[in-house]
Scaffold this motif. Structure first.
Motif, mmCIF file in Angstrom:
data_model
loop_
_atom_site.group_PDB
_atom_site.id
_atom_site.type_symbol
_atom_site.label_atom_id
_atom_site.label_comp_id
_atom_site.label_asym_id
_atom_site.label_seq_id
_atom_site.Cartn_x
_atom_site.Cartn_y
_atom_site.Cartn_z
ATOM 1 N N GLN A 257 0.820 -1.213 0.000
ATOM 2 C CA GLN A 257 0.000 0.000 0.000
ATOM 3 C C GLN A 257 0.854 1.262 0.000
ATOM 4 O O GLN A 257 0.426 2.291 -0.509
ATOM 5 C CB GLN A 257 -0.939 0.006 1.212
ATOM 6 C CG GLN A 257 -2.123 -0.933 1.078
ATOM 7 C CD GLN A 257 -2.998 -0.931 2.318
ATOM 8 O OE1 GLN A 257 -2.604 -0.469 3.380
ATOM 9 N NE2 GLN A 257 -4.206 -1.460 2.180
ATOM 10 N N VAL A 258 2.045 1.181 0.566
ATOM 11 C CA VAL A 258 2.906 2.372 0.632
ATOM 12 C C VAL A 258 3.994 2.357 -0.441
ATOM 13 O O VAL A 258 4.827 3.265 -0.495
ATOM 14 C CB VAL A 258 3.564 2.501 2.032
ATOM 15 C CG1 VAL A 258 2.498 2.650 3.095
ATOM 16 C CG2 VAL A 258 4.460 1.303 2.334
ATOM 17 N N ARG B 287 5.839 3.052 -3.864
ATOM 18 C CA ARG B 287 5.750 4.282 -4.658
ATOM 19 C C ARG B 287 5.845 4.055 -6.157
ATOM 20 O O ARG B 287 5.744 5.005 -6.940
ATOM 21 C CB ARG B 287 6.847 5.248 -4.214
ATOM 22 C CG ARG B 287 6.670 5.765 -2.787
ATOM 23 C CD ARG B 287 7.909 6.452 -2.281
ATOM 24 N NE ARG B 287 9.028 5.509 -2.160
ATOM 25 C CZ ARG B 287 10.235 5.839 -1.691
ATOM 26 N NH1 ARG B 287 10.464 7.083 -1.316
ATOM 27 N NH2 ARG B 287 11.183 4.926 -1.603
#
Length: 259
Positions: A17-18, A20
């Motif tokens: 989810q994090v 990039r």
């Protein structure tokens, strides 16, 4: 899914989810695969027009954990990759060891691909998860380990790996990362309108075939043209065909007429 694997899956969800970029997300996927006992992962997309024929071209793939020189050979042999084509045909996880055991039933190019995979690359234990994106476009995620690793139990892992693969692909699709050409999701009705347009039908013909109004057909084409960033219906159809979103091959025509 084993209860002991739940912390691994939870950490995977948090990390992806994090992420990039697509490549960073792929690193997360590879780390999770290693935690689950697999040393290599593949994320790829392919177009399957006819399931009884080789792929029209090797799957477009990104990988982690592979030797540097493997890609040149894959580009030459990849059209006959059974670990990619067969799961797209059945829409079920493909257990590589089962494919390997039945190698003699395949054509020689497929047997050569299997021999290269097992004997040259040392990959025997693997599971490929297929995800259908459109009528002919598929995404595959493969989890692979070296031959002879008794710790890998593909049958028990299939449901868990399917969860990981589907979540991974959903994250990529929702973020529309551009490292690979973006997939364009079309609704069933939008695909049907493009399909009949490809067979030379007029708006009124399509409305009659689909039992909807001509105005509704125009609305579908307006949405499709916007999604595909096309200037008109003809250009939208051309883009859809090139992306594998619509299939107007003789085989598919027979399927639709008989459905």
């Amino acid at each position: 899914m084993e209860r002991s694997d739940l912390p691994i899956i939870s950490q995977f969800i948090e990390n992806v989810q994090v992420a990039r970029s697509l490549h960073e997300a792929l690193d997360v996927l590879h780390g999770t695969a290693m935690d689950l006992g697999y040393q290599r992962v593949v994320y790829g997309r392919t177009r399957v027009v006819r399931h009884d024929k080789p792929l029209t071209s090797p799957a477009e793939i990104l990988e982690r954990g592979f030797p540097k020189n493997w890609r040149n050979t894959y580009e030459a042999k990849g059209r006959f990759d059974p670990y990619c084509r067969l799961p797209c045909q059945t829409m079920r996880p493909a257990i590589w060891s089962n494919i390997n055991k039945n190698a003699t039933i395949y054509t020689k190019p497929v047997q050569d691909f299997i021999n290269w995979t097992v004997n040259d690359l040392g990959m025997e234990n693997g599971t490929t998860i297929p995800i259908r994106m459109s009528l002919t476009q598929y995404t595959i995620v493969s989890f692979i380990d070296f031959a002879g690793n008794a710790d890998v139990t593909p049958f028990a892992d299939a449901d868990m790996l399917s969860l990981v693969a589907n979540y991974f692909v959903n994250q990529l699709t929702s973020r529309s990362w551009g490292d690979m050409p973006a997939l364009v999701p079309l609704s069933k009705r939008e695909e049907e309108c493009l399909y009949w347009l490809g067979l030379g039908k007029s708006l009124d013909d399509i409305a009659l075939i689909l039992d909807i109004s001509s105005e509704t057909v125009r609305s579908y084409f307006k949405r499709v043209t916007s999604k595909l960033e096309a200037s008109n219906r003809t250009q939208a159809l051309a883009k859809a065909l090139s992306l594998g979103l619509v299939d107007i091959s003789p085989t598919m025509i027979g399927v639709r007429l008989n459905s």
